[in-house]
Design an enzyme around this catalytic site. Structure first.
Site, PDB file in Angstrom:
ATOM      1  N   CYS B 108       0.892  -1.232  -0.127  1.00  0.00           N
ATOM      2  CA  CYS B 108       0.036   0.052  -0.146  1.00  0.00           C
ATOM      3  C   CYS B 108       1.043   1.154  -0.131  1.00  0.00           C
ATOM      4  O   CYS B 108       1.520   1.630   0.985  1.00  0.00           O
ATOM      5  CB  CYS B 108      -1.029  -0.043   1.045  1.00  0.00           C
ATOM      6  SG  CYS B 108      -1.998   1.655   1.163  1.00  0.00           S
ATOM      7  N   CYS B 111      -0.639   4.227   2.508  1.00  0.00           N
ATOM      8  CA  CYS B 111      -0.227   4.119   3.789  1.00  0.00           C
ATOM      9  C   CYS B 111      -0.368   2.772   4.380  1.00  0.00           C
ATOM     10  O   CYS B 111       0.939   2.382   4.218  1.00  0.00           O
ATOM     11  CB  CYS B 111      -1.768   4.875   4.797  1.00  0.00           C
ATOM     12  SG  CYS B 111      -3.317   4.157   4.094  1.00  0.00           S
ATOM     13  N   SER B 112      -1.326   1.862   4.524  1.00  0.00           N
ATOM     14  CA  SER B 112      -0.974   0.575   4.936  1.00  0.00           C
ATOM     15  C   SER B 112      -2.523  -0.349   4.928  1.00  0.00           C
ATOM     16  O   SER B 112      -2.723  -1.127   5.661  1.00  0.00           O
ATOM     17  CB  SER B 112      -0.718   0.573   6.484  1.00  0.00           C
ATOM     18  OG  SER B 112      -1.478   1.157   7.263  1.00  0.00           O
ATOM     19  N   CYS B 113      -3.209  -0.028   3.877  1.00  0.00           N
ATOM     20  CA  CYS B 113      -4.185  -0.864   3.706  1.00  0.00           C
ATOM     21  C   CYS B 113      -3.901  -2.299   3.352  1.00  0.00           C
ATOM     22  O   CYS B 113      -2.842  -2.805   2.821  1.00  0.00           O
ATOM     23  CB  CYS B 113      -5.143  -0.179   2.136  1.00  0.00           C
ATOM     24  SG  CYS B 113      -5.456   1.481   2.423  1.00  0.00           S
TER      25      CYS B 113
END
Lengths: 111, 204
Positions: B108, B111-113
């Site tokens: 991602c 961000c950090s999906c």
């Protein structure tokens, strides 16, 4: 084939208790309908990008510090919290920790 | 074990961000916007109940049941929901299958999906700037650092997750696993193999 041991050591899901707490607060507020997740992701991405401009962020404290900053800004913008309230209560909590004898549960006095 | 009480006459002061989180919790609880018990429940769920073992079950089933695999690749969200894997951050999941010609890897960049219902909370490295930037720019180099070397004939495709679409890699079933049960197969499926930064374990 053997696996690279560097990546197989078990890691805790959350490295610090406060990472778990700020994560849970955010999920709870999302579920309560205070904001939707794509909006959160967009704001959080922007914070990460801004914070990552002058140094490379690790995926631990840096990440959750950015997470907390995003949440504080979002809640302040929405009027759910005021900046002054956060710093006031933060100091109250600090005082509570410093005046509670070791081993006793730390509680906040009203204020 | 030595006890260092004398160094801490008062309770140990948590770091600044932890105090700020406590302040937020206090404000939001007093306003009735959050319930501390609900927070504990959320943390318990992600610490103890949801994790890569969920994704591993899906992968093992896909390895043993061709119809399931076909359905999974077509509409992962509803197929895994039928197995009980749904909820937060799992609204739209897409499964991408590795083949001898193509290796898949998930990142991602923003961000950090991540597909929480199947893998839980992402590991630290997935959230780092280094991985998020380099996975797209130099995937083979990143894979090599994870100990994965692909044959020259295999291409690498990097999938960038978003808040709307989250990817899971379906690794190739290792050879020498013909007689194994679904449970035994699931034990071979590592978290990293479902992100694409690893390969499944090989039975010893």
């Amino acid at each position: 084939m053997s696996e690279c041991p560097r990546h197989t050591a078990p890691e805790p899901v959350f490295a610090e208790p406060w990472h778990a707490q700020v994560f849970a607060v955010t999920v709870a507020l999302n579920e309560a309908g205070l904001f939707d997740w794509p909006d959160w992701a967009a704001r959080f991405s922007a914070t990460l990008k801004r914070n990552g401009l002058d140094r490379e962020l690790n995926g631990g404290d840096d990440y959750f510090t950015a997470w907390l900053e995003t949440l504080e800004a979002l809640l302040t913008e929405q009027g759910s919290t005021a900046t002054g309230d956060i710093s006031h209560l933060r100091d109250k909590w600090e005082e509570a920790y410093l005046t509670t004898p070791h081993g006793q549960p730390v509680r906040l006095t009203k204020g | 074990m030595p006890h260092d009480d004398h160094d801490h006459p008062h309770a140990l002061l948590p770091p600044d961000p932890a105090l700020r989180v406590k302040a937020l919790e206090t404000i939001l609880t007093r306003k009735g916007l959050i319930d501390p018990a609900a927070l504990d429940e959320i943390i318990d769920t992600y610490q103890n109940k949801i994790g890569p073992q969920n994704g591993a079950r899906v992968v093992a089933k896909a390895w043993t049941d061709p119809d399931f695999k076909a359905a999974l690749l077509k509409d992962a969200t509803s197929v895994v929901a039928d197995l009980g894997y749904y909820g937060r951050q799992g609204e739209h999941m897409v499964v991408v299958a590795n083949t001898p010609e193509q290796h898949n890897m998930v990142v991602c960049t923003l961000c950090s999906c991540y597909p929480w219902p199947l893998l839980g909370i992402p590991p630290g490295w997935y959230k780092s700037d280094a991985y998020r930037a380099r996975a797209v720019r130099e995937p083979r180099k990143v894979l090599a650092e994870f100990g994965v070397t692909l044959p020259e004939t295999s291409s690498v495709r990097v999938w960038d997750s978003t808040a709307e679409v989250r990817y899971l890699v379906l690794p190739m079933r290792p050879s020498g696993t013909d007689g194994l049960t679904e449970d035994e197969l699931a034990a071979l499926v590592t978290r990293d193999s479902m992100i694409g930064t690893g390969l499944p374990k090989v039975p010893s």
